[in-house]
Scaffold this motif. Sequence first.
Motif, PDB file in Angstrom:
ATOM      1  N   LEU A  18       8.204  40.279-105.625  1.00  9.03           N
ATOM      2  CA  LEU A  18       8.875  39.554-104.343  1.00  9.03           C
ATOM      3  C   LEU A  18      10.192  40.097-105.436  1.00  9.03           C
ATOM      4  CD1 LEU A  18       9.031  37.590-102.782  1.00  9.03           C
ATOM      5  CD2 LEU A  18       9.527  35.387-104.352  1.00  9.03           C
ATOM      6  N   ALA A  19       9.782  40.093-107.078  1.00  6.96           N
ATOM      7  CA  ALA A  19      11.476  40.426-106.952  1.00  6.96           C
ATOM      8  C   ALA A  19      11.444  42.073-107.152  1.00  6.96           C
ATOM      9  CB  ALA A  19      11.201  41.092-109.288  1.00  6.96           C
ATOM     10  N   ASN A  20      10.424  42.858-107.213  1.00  8.51           N
ATOM     11  CA  ASN A  20      10.781  43.815-106.721  1.00  8.51           C
ATOM     12  C   ASN A  20      10.454  44.887-105.525  1.00  8.51           C
ATOM     13  OD1 ASN A  20       8.369  45.038-105.527  1.00  8.51           O
ATOM     14  ND2 ASN A  20       7.567  46.773-107.104  1.00  8.51           N
ATOM     15  N   GLY A  21      10.172  43.672-104.459  1.00  8.45           N
ATOM     16  CA  GLY A  21      10.665  43.724-103.216  1.00  8.45           C
ATOM     17  C   GLY A  21       9.163  44.493-102.371  1.00  8.45           C
ATOM     18  N   ARG A  22       8.184  44.668-103.252  1.00  8.80           N
ATOM     19  CA  ARG A  22       7.188  45.143-102.545  1.00  8.80           C
ATOM     20  C   ARG A  22       6.190  44.227-102.265  1.00  8.80           C
ATOM     21  NH1 ARG A  22       6.772  50.174-103.092  1.00  8.80           N
ATOM     22  NH2 ARG A  22       5.072  49.582-101.351  1.00  8.80           N
ATOM     23  N   ILE A  23       6.812  42.907-102.171  1.00 13.97           N
ATOM     24  CA  ILE A  23       4.939  42.186-101.914  1.00 13.97           C
ATOM     25  C   ILE A  23       4.955  42.118-100.660  1.00 13.97           C
ATOM     26  CG2 ILE A  23       6.701  40.329-100.850  1.00 13.97           C
ATOM     27  CD1 ILE A  23       5.290  37.974-102.796  1.00 13.97           C
ATOM     28  N   ALA A  24       3.680  41.784-100.882  1.00 11.13           N
ATOM     29  CA  ALA A  24       2.640  42.514 -99.062  1.00 11.13           C
ATOM     30  C   ALA A  24       3.537  41.221 -98.107  1.00 11.13           C
ATOM     31  CB  ALA A  24       1.296  41.940 -99.048  1.00 11.13           C
ATOM     32  N   PRO A  25       3.756  41.700 -96.709  1.00 14.48           N
ATOM     33  CA  PRO A  25       4.212  40.953 -95.944  1.00 14.48           C
ATOM     34  C   PRO A  25       2.985  39.626 -95.826  1.00 14.48           C
ATOM     35  CG  PRO A  25       3.753  42.965 -94.656  1.00 14.48           C
ATOM     36  CD  PRO A  25       3.468  43.438 -96.762  1.00 14.48           C
ATOM     37  N   GLU A  26       1.853  39.829 -95.696  1.00 14.07           N
ATOM     38  CA  GLU A  26       1.216  38.579 -95.123  1.00 14.07           C
ATOM     39  C   GLU A  26       1.423  36.906 -96.687  1.00 14.07           C
ATOM     40  OE1 GLU A  26       0.208  41.215 -96.036  1.00 14.07           O
ATOM     41  OE2 GLU A  26      -2.207  41.419 -96.915  1.00 14.07           O
ATOM     42  N   ASP A  27       1.759  37.648 -97.809  1.00 13.83           N
ATOM     43  CA  ASP A  27       2.046  37.197 -98.655  1.00 13.83           C
ATOM     44  C   ASP A  27       3.454  36.263 -99.452  1.00 13.83           C
ATOM     45  OD1 ASP A  27      -0.444  36.732-100.444  1.00 13.83           O
ATOM     46  OD2 ASP A  27      -0.619  38.838-100.805  1.00 13.83           O
ATOM     47  N   ARG A  28       4.533  37.216 -98.745  1.00 12.61           N
ATOM     48  CA  ARG A  28       5.829  37.033 -98.664  1.00 12.61           C
ATOM     49  C   ARG A  28       6.880  35.602 -98.721  1.00 12.61           C
ATOM     50  NH1 ARG A  28      10.788  39.628 -99.162  1.00 12.61           N
ATOM     51  NH2 ARG A  28      10.262  41.961 -99.340  1.00 12.61           N
ATOM     52  N   GLU A  29       5.725  35.605 -97.140  1.00 16.30           N
ATOM     53  CA  GLU A  29       6.472  34.290 -96.714  1.00 16.30           C
ATOM     54  C   GLU A  29       5.958  32.382 -97.433  1.00 16.30           C
ATOM     55  OE1 GLU A  29       6.061  31.729 -92.386  1.00 16.30           O
ATOM     56  OE2 GLU A  29       5.006  33.776 -92.396  1.00 16.30           O
ATOM     57  N   TRP A  30       4.915  32.665 -97.747  1.00 19.38           N
ATOM     58  CA  TRP A  30       3.518  31.637 -98.935  1.00 19.38           C
ATOM     59  C   TRP A  30       4.296  31.488-100.288  1.00 19.38           C
ATOM     60  CZ3 TRP A  30       1.201  31.515-102.887  1.00 19.38           C
ATOM     61  CH2 TRP A  30       0.783  32.885-103.116  1.00 19.38           C
ATOM     62  N   VAL A  31       4.791  33.185-100.352  1.00 20.28           N
ATOM     63  CA  VAL A  31       5.347  32.608-101.799  1.00 20.28           C
ATOM     64  C   VAL A  31       6.624  32.852-102.029  1.00 20.28           C
ATOM     65  CG1 VAL A  31       5.542  34.256-104.108  1.00 20.28           C
ATOM     66  CG2 VAL A  31       3.892  34.366-102.747  1.00 20.28           C
ATOM     67  N   GLU A  32       7.457  32.757-101.163  1.00 23.24           N
ATOM     68  CA  GLU A  32       8.542  32.377-101.035  1.00 23.24           C
ATOM     69  C   GLU A  32       8.820  30.748-100.929  1.00 23.24           C
ATOM     70  OE1 GLU A  32      11.676  36.706 -99.578  1.00 23.24           O
ATOM     71  OE2 GLU A  32      10.973  34.566 -97.962  1.00 23.24           O
ATOM     72  N   ALA A  33       8.203  30.492 -99.660  1.00 30.99           N
ATOM     73  CA  ALA A  33       8.712  29.086 -99.453  1.00 30.99           C
ATOM     74  C   ALA A  33       7.863  28.143-101.194  1.00 30.99           C
ATOM     75  CB  ALA A  33       7.182  28.513 -98.540  1.00 30.99           C
ATOM     76  N   HIS A  34       7.342  28.740-101.463  1.00 32.33           N
ATOM     77  CA  HIS A  34       7.024  27.903-103.365  1.00 32.33           C
ATOM     78  C   HIS A  34       7.598  28.075-104.491  1.00 32.33           C
ATOM     79  CE1 HIS A  34       4.303  26.802-106.882  1.00 32.33           C
ATOM     80  NE2 HIS A  34       4.786  27.729-106.771  1.00 32.33           N
ATOM     81  N   VAL A  35       8.649  29.526-103.908  1.00 30.97           N
ATOM     82  CA  VAL A  35       9.323  29.270-104.894  1.00 30.97           C
ATOM     83  C   VAL A  35       9.955  28.408-104.811  1.00 30.97           C
ATOM     84  CG1 VAL A  35      11.245  30.658-106.063  1.00 30.97           C
ATOM     85  CG2 VAL A  35       8.794  31.854-105.601  1.00 30.97           C
ATOM     86  N   GLN A  36      10.964  28.149-103.423  1.00 30.65           N
ATOM     87  CA  GLN A  36      11.873  27.353-102.983  1.00 30.65           C
ATOM     88  C   GLN A  36      11.636  25.604-103.393  1.00 30.65           C
ATOM     89  OE1 GLN A  36      12.809  27.329 -98.724  1.00 30.65           O
ATOM     90  NE2 GLN A  36      14.984  28.224 -99.396  1.00 30.65           N
ATOM     91  N   ALA A  37       9.981  25.798-103.551  1.00 31.13           N
ATOM     92  CA  ALA A  37       9.885  23.874-103.914  1.00 31.13           C
ATOM     93  C   ALA A  37       9.867  24.060-105.696  1.00 31.13           C
ATOM     94  CB  ALA A  37       8.857  23.760-103.059  1.00 31.13           C
ATOM     95  N   CYS A  38       9.172  25.255-105.825  1.00 28.94           N
ATOM     96  CA  CYS A  38       8.744  25.086-107.791  1.00 28.94           C
ATOM     97  C   CYS A  38       9.948  25.628-108.725  1.00 28.94           C
ATOM     98  CB  CYS A  38       7.398  25.721-107.461  1.00 28.94           C
ATOM     99  SG  CYS A  38       7.299  26.143-109.055  1.00 28.94           S
ATOM    100  N   ALA A  39      11.340  25.426-109.428  1.00 29.56           N
ATOM    101  CA  ALA A  39      12.022  25.123-110.038  1.00 29.56           C
ATOM    102  C   ALA A  39      11.480  26.133-111.068  1.00 29.56           C
ATOM    103  CB  ALA A  39      12.315  24.355-110.682  1.00 29.56           C
ATOM    104  N   GLU A  40      10.137  25.947-111.469  1.00 31.03           N
ATOM    105  CA  GLU A  40       9.410  27.066-112.531  1.00 31.03           C
ATOM    106  C   GLU A  40       9.963  27.896-112.050  1.00 31.03           C
ATOM    107  OE1 GLU A  40       5.886  26.419-115.603  1.00 31.03           O
ATOM    108  OE2 GLU A  40       5.548  25.247-114.439  1.00 31.03           O
ATOM    109  N   CYS A  41       8.547  28.665-111.296  1.00 29.11           N
ATOM    110  CA  CYS A  41       8.783  29.881-110.245  1.00 29.11           C
ATOM    111  C   CYS A  41      10.078  30.460-109.579  1.00 29.11           C
ATOM    112  CB  CYS A  41       7.969  29.647-108.964  1.00 29.11           C
ATOM    113  SG  CYS A  41       6.219  29.685-109.192  1.00 29.11           S
ATOM    114  N   ARG A  42      11.119  29.843-109.862  1.00 26.40           N
ATOM    115  CA  ARG A  42      12.263  30.268-109.462  1.00 26.40           C
ATOM    116  C   ARG A  42      13.205  30.590-110.836  1.00 26.40           C
ATOM    117  NH1 ARG A  42      13.834  25.366-106.934  1.00 26.40           N
ATOM    118  NH2 ARG A  42      14.839  24.473-108.053  1.00 26.40           N
ATOM    119  N   ALA A  43      13.008  30.373-112.453  1.00 28.36           N
ATOM    120  CA  ALA A  43      12.958  30.287-113.069  1.00 28.36           C
ATOM    121  C   ALA A  43      12.551  31.593-113.451  1.00 28.36           C
ATOM    122  CB  ALA A  43      13.321  29.458-114.148  1.00 28.36           C
TER     123      ALA A  43
END
Lengths: 225, 202
Positions: A18-43
């Motif tokens: 996610l940091a390097n912009g090369r996450i697979a398209p099928e993973d991007r959406e749910w990982v981004e959603a999780h990161v938005q809700a998870c302070a630990e992952c945001r950090a």
Amino acid sequence: MSRIPDTHAEAWALLPWLANGRIAPEDREWVEAHVQACAECRAELASQRLVASHVNRDESASPQPVASEEQRSFNKLWARIEASESASAPATGTTGVAVPVPRSSRTVRWLAAAVVVQAIGLGILGVTLGNQDTGANDVFETVSNPEARLNAPAVSIAFAPQTSMGTVNTLLTHQGLSIVGGPGSAGNYRAQLSPDAVASGATADSVAAVLSKDPNVTFAQPIAR
Amino acid sequence: MPLQSVENVNPRAIPPPHTDATERELLERIARAKDQAAFRTLYGNYYQRLSRLLARMSVRREDIEEVINDTFWVVWTKAGEFRGASQLSTWIIGIAYRRALNALRRAKLRPVADEPFDEDSISVASTEEEETNQQWLSQGLERLPVEQRMALELTYTLGHSCEEVAAILDCPVNTVKTRLFRARETLKQVLPQLAGMSGDPS
């Protein structure tokens, strides 16, 4: 998308991409959603972006191989290939016996020619650099590709602040561009077209026109030669 | 050349069509006609990238040229055998990686530093926080086993996807994730700024 494994551990494992912009398209959406809700992952995402920028800073500080080293290395490889191919081809001597040809005169001639071409290239380079105006002083240029840097069409380009390293790489390589200088005081880079891109019809104007329409690009103009 | 916003591009298709297609053409010319000019261009496309990557693997400076030339010896002799199942860049970088591992074995180098982390070697007297972090990071990178270090470099320096890193390192995707996970944990132990930003996943 058949699977939404919204688990912390799986998202955590994918954060580097996610940091390097090369996450697979099928993973991007749910990982981004999780990161938005998870302070630990945001950090952690912020932390991985920091690592990426440090690694790249370290990279740019490392010594750059110079063109003469590259040419010398290639000459050695080519001499090895020639020696090998000469050895595997039967020599047509009067004895009729196949003999391996040592470092052939052909190799020596090739090396001599390479040195001459290199000397001419360096001469032209010297003249070119000598003619640059003082505005180029804050621009660093690679010396890895002398053919490309002498007369290659170039553009000045700047990216939006949030643009990831992967996106920048993609944008540039899509157009056959390599960054050879910058960033300047306005955050703009100098990027040159590869010989192959030029051969395929790309020009500084056409590339700048395409790039300027990309939302990640804040500025793209051809540089007059 | 078509306009493509990168957000619309399938990242798995990277390197993008221009680079990969162009390089495949070069390889075809090498395979079909033993085209020296094509070979020289391809060599130039990778020389700098591989030099840096190999230096990061702690391959000795005097061995780097040999590894690159051994890699391109394979490219020259096996060009016709490349079937295109992977991207050309992952094929070439993968060859270099395996050659480099051999070189490291030959040189009996220990890319994994077993000795305790030498905190005194970090110049904390530096007034520049950035510079200090950079020193911590360099120390941290040197502590990583070569496999973890390569997963990190291929991801952050060369910008490869997880699948591409797996192809280059010739290992499963989950192994790449695990290597990077461990690398991240190690770096957190040495880079104070990172340790302060996040904790372990629970």
